[in-house]
Write a protein that holds these residues in place. Structure first.
Motif, PDB file in Angstrom:
ATOM      1  N   THR A  33      -7.096  -5.367   3.395  1.00  0.00           N
ATOM      2  CA  THR A  33      -6.478  -6.279   2.428  1.00  0.00           C
ATOM      3  C   THR A  33      -6.160  -7.625   3.068  1.00  0.00           C
ATOM      4  N   GLN A  34      -5.592  -7.595   4.264  1.00  0.00           N
ATOM      5  CA  GLN A  34      -5.283  -8.855   4.956  1.00  0.00           C
ATOM      6  C   GLN A  34      -6.545  -9.657   5.241  1.00  0.00           C
ATOM      7  N   GLY A  35      -7.626  -8.961   5.587  1.00  0.00           N
ATOM      8  CA  GLY A  35      -8.889  -9.659   5.839  1.00  0.00           C
ATOM      9  C   GLY A  35      -9.398 -10.371   4.596  1.00  0.00           C
ATOM     10  N   LYS A  36      -9.286  -9.724   3.442  1.00  0.00           N
ATOM     11  CA  LYS A  36      -9.734 -10.337   2.188  1.00  0.00           C
ATOM     12  C   LYS A  36      -8.856 -11.532   1.811  1.00  0.00           C
ATOM     13  N   ILE A  37      -7.556 -11.397   2.023  1.00  0.00           N
ATOM     14  CA  ILE A  37      -6.648 -12.507   1.699  1.00  0.00           C
ATOM     15  C   ILE A  37      -6.928 -13.713   2.590  1.00  0.00           C
ATOM     16  N   LYS A  38      -7.116 -13.470   3.881  1.00  0.00           N
ATOM     17  CA  LYS A  38      -7.403 -14.571   4.804  1.00  0.00           C
ATOM     18  C   LYS A  38      -8.733 -15.240   4.473  1.00  0.00           C
ATOM     19  N   ALA A  39      -9.718 -14.449   4.113  1.00  0.00           N
ATOM     20  CA  ALA A  39     -11.026 -15.020   3.739  1.00  0.00           C
ATOM     21  C   ALA A  39     -10.881 -15.883   2.487  1.00  0.00           C
ATOM     22  N   PHE A  40     -10.094 -15.422   1.525  1.00  0.00           N
ATOM     23  CA  PHE A  40      -9.849 -16.190   0.301  1.00  0.00           C
ATOM     24  C   PHE A  40      -9.168 -17.518   0.621  1.00  0.00           C
ATOM     25  N   LEU A  41      -8.182 -17.487   1.491  1.00  0.00           N
ATOM     26  CA  LEU A  41      -7.459 -18.718   1.846  1.00  0.00           C
ATOM     27  C   LEU A  41      -8.355 -19.693   2.595  1.00  0.00           C
ATOM     28  N   LEU A  42      -9.121 -19.199   3.556  1.00  0.00           N
ATOM     29  CA  LEU A  42     -10.015 -20.069   4.325  1.00  0.00           C
ATOM     30  C   LEU A  42     -11.071 -20.695   3.422  1.00  0.00           C
TER      31      LEU A  42
ATOM     32  N   GLU B 273       0.851  -1.179   0.000  1.00  0.00           N
ATOM     33  CA  GLU B 273       0.000   0.000   0.000  1.00  0.00           C
ATOM     34  C   GLU B 273       0.891   1.234   0.000  1.00  0.00           C
ATOM     35  N   VAL B 274       0.476   2.253  -0.720  1.00  0.00           N
ATOM     36  CA  VAL B 274       1.248   3.497  -0.772  1.00  0.00           C
ATOM     37  C   VAL B 274       0.332   4.662  -0.425  1.00  0.00           C
ATOM     38  N   GLY B 275       0.933   5.743   0.050  1.00  0.00           N
ATOM     39  CA  GLY B 275       0.165   6.940   0.385  1.00  0.00           C
ATOM     40  C   GLY B 275       0.972   7.896   1.221  1.00  0.00           C
ATOM     41  N   ASN B 276       0.258   8.920   1.717  1.00  0.00           N
ATOM     42  CA  ASN B 276       0.928   9.934   2.527  1.00  0.00           C
ATOM     43  C   ASN B 276       0.454   9.947   3.974  1.00  0.00           C
ATOM     44  N   ASP B 277      -0.626   9.233   4.230  1.00  0.00           N
ATOM     45  CA  ASP B 277      -1.191   9.235   5.589  1.00  0.00           C
ATOM     46  C   ASP B 277      -1.113   7.828   6.162  1.00  0.00           C
ATOM     47  N   LEU B 278      -0.268   7.633   7.187  1.00  0.00           N
ATOM     48  CA  LEU B 278      -0.039   6.287   7.730  1.00  0.00           C
ATOM     49  C   LEU B 278      -1.296   5.636   8.293  1.00  0.00           C
ATOM     50  N   PRO B 279      -2.119   6.343   9.099  1.00  0.00           N
ATOM     51  CA  PRO B 279      -3.331   5.684   9.607  1.00  0.00           C
ATOM     52  C   PRO B 279      -4.231   5.158   8.494  1.00  0.00           C
ATOM     53  N   THR B 280      -4.356   5.933   7.420  1.00  0.00           N
ATOM     54  CA  THR B 280      -5.182   5.483   6.293  1.00  0.00           C
ATOM     55  C   THR B 280      -4.577   4.255   5.631  1.00  0.00           C
ATOM     56  N   ILE B 281      -3.253   4.276   5.470  1.00  0.00           N
ATOM     57  CA  ILE B 281      -2.558   3.135   4.861  1.00  0.00           C
ATOM     58  C   ILE B 281      -2.766   1.878   5.692  1.00  0.00           C
ATOM     59  N   TYR B 282      -2.635   2.009   7.009  1.00  0.00           N
ATOM     60  CA  TYR B 282      -2.769   0.819   7.865  1.00  0.00           C
ATOM     61  C   TYR B 282      -4.207   0.305   7.872  1.00  0.00           C
ATOM     62  N   ASP B 283      -5.178   1.191   7.728  1.00  0.00           N
ATOM     63  CA  ASP B 283      -6.567   0.726   7.606  1.00  0.00           C
ATOM     64  C   ASP B 283      -6.739  -0.097   6.331  1.00  0.00           C
ATOM     65  N   ARG B 284      -6.146   0.365   5.239  1.00  0.00           N
ATOM     66  CA  ARG B 284      -6.228  -0.378   3.972  1.00  0.00           C
ATOM     67  C   ARG B 284      -5.515  -1.719   4.082  1.00  0.00           C
ATOM     68  N   ILE B 285      -4.387  -1.748   4.794  1.00  0.00           N
ATOM     69  CA  ILE B 285      -3.663  -3.009   4.989  1.00  0.00           C
ATOM     70  C   ILE B 285      -4.530  -4.004   5.745  1.00  0.00           C
ATOM     71  N   GLY B 286      -5.205  -3.526   6.793  1.00  0.00           N
ATOM     72  CA  GLY B 286      -6.084  -4.414   7.563  1.00  0.00           C
ATOM     73  C   GLY B 286      -7.185  -4.997   6.705  1.00  0.00           C
TER      74      GLY B 286
END
Length: 236
Positions: free
Chosen positions: A77-86, A62-75
């Motif tokens: 994304t990780q949720g979607k990846i885990k759901a796909f794997l499960l 993830e790229v951007g200028n605002d860290l809190p926003t970036i970390y929300d997007r990471i969370g």
């Protein structure tokens, strides 16, 4: 007993001693010569096996200028990846989430700092499983994540897909035996060519073992190789 008879006995004993000495000398020479009559051969055993463990790092950025926003997007994304794997049969215990890695482009010593964004944050979810065939199928379907707005990036040298063969210890004794048997066949052929007979094993090493990819296109197929060096003595 007369002196003449005593001399005869003495001469006979001397002659017998000379004969015995000659025999021992000959036996010693033969034994010494046979010690140098050796053959050193190598035995090979080789098998192709399927990997029985896979480690698959799933990398997203993830790229951007605002860290809190970036970390929300990471969370998200990780949720979607885990759901796909499960949904595709990967168990929770087979997944591990690494801490995100952040790069601040403005903090770099070199560069013009003209990028449209300041931060690059890398997230890695690692799948470790013994069900190699199942994971390979999922890897081929990871493009389905694009429908969820998730772009998986190439892991590169830092996060490659890794295939291993961890059951090697179970087949090691049998392969070692096969390598020694092949070494013996080679030694027997050498002995036959030199008009000798194979005697006993003088020395043998524990073997050199290696596990490599069969080729660069099929890293989940492994080539297991054992090479042992055996020294045999030869006899007439």
């Amino acid at each position: 007993m007369e002196i003449k008879d005593k001399n005869i006995i003495a001469y006979a004993l001397v002659a017998l001693s000379i004969v015995a000495l000659g025999w021992f000398i000959k036996a010693g020479i033969d034994d010494f010569a046979n010690k140098d009559r050796r053959v050193v051969v190598k035995g090979l055993s080789e098998k192709e096996v399927n990997a029985d463990k896979v480690t698959w790092p799933i990398v997203s950025k993830e790229v951007g200028n605002d860290l809190p926003t970036i970390y929300d997007r990471i969370g998200a994304t990780q949720g979607k990846i885990k759901a796909f794997l499960l949904a595709n049969g990967i168990k929770e215990a087979e997944m591990s989430v690494n801490a995100p890695q952040m790069v601040d482009l403005n903090a770099r010593e070199y560069g013009d700092n003209k990028q449209p964004y300041r931060y690059i944050v890398t997230s890695v979810i690692t799948v470790t499983s013994k069900n190699v065939a199942q994971v390979r199928k999922i890897i081929s379907r990871q493009g389905d994540l694009l429908k969820e707005g998730v772009a998986i990036v190439e892991g590169g040298y830092d996060n490659p897909v890794k295939y291993e063969y961890i059951s090697f210890k179970e087949m090691k004794p049998k392969m070692m035996q096969e390598a020694i048997e092949n070494a013996e066949k080679t030694a027997e052929q050498f002995a036959e060519n030199s008009h000798s007979k194979l005697d006993k094993i003088v020395n043998a090493d524990q073997g050199q073992f290696s596990i490599d990819d069969r080729d660069s296109n099929t890293p989940w197929i492994k080539k297991v190789r054992v090479v042992t060096t055996v020294t045999y003595s030869l006899k007439d």
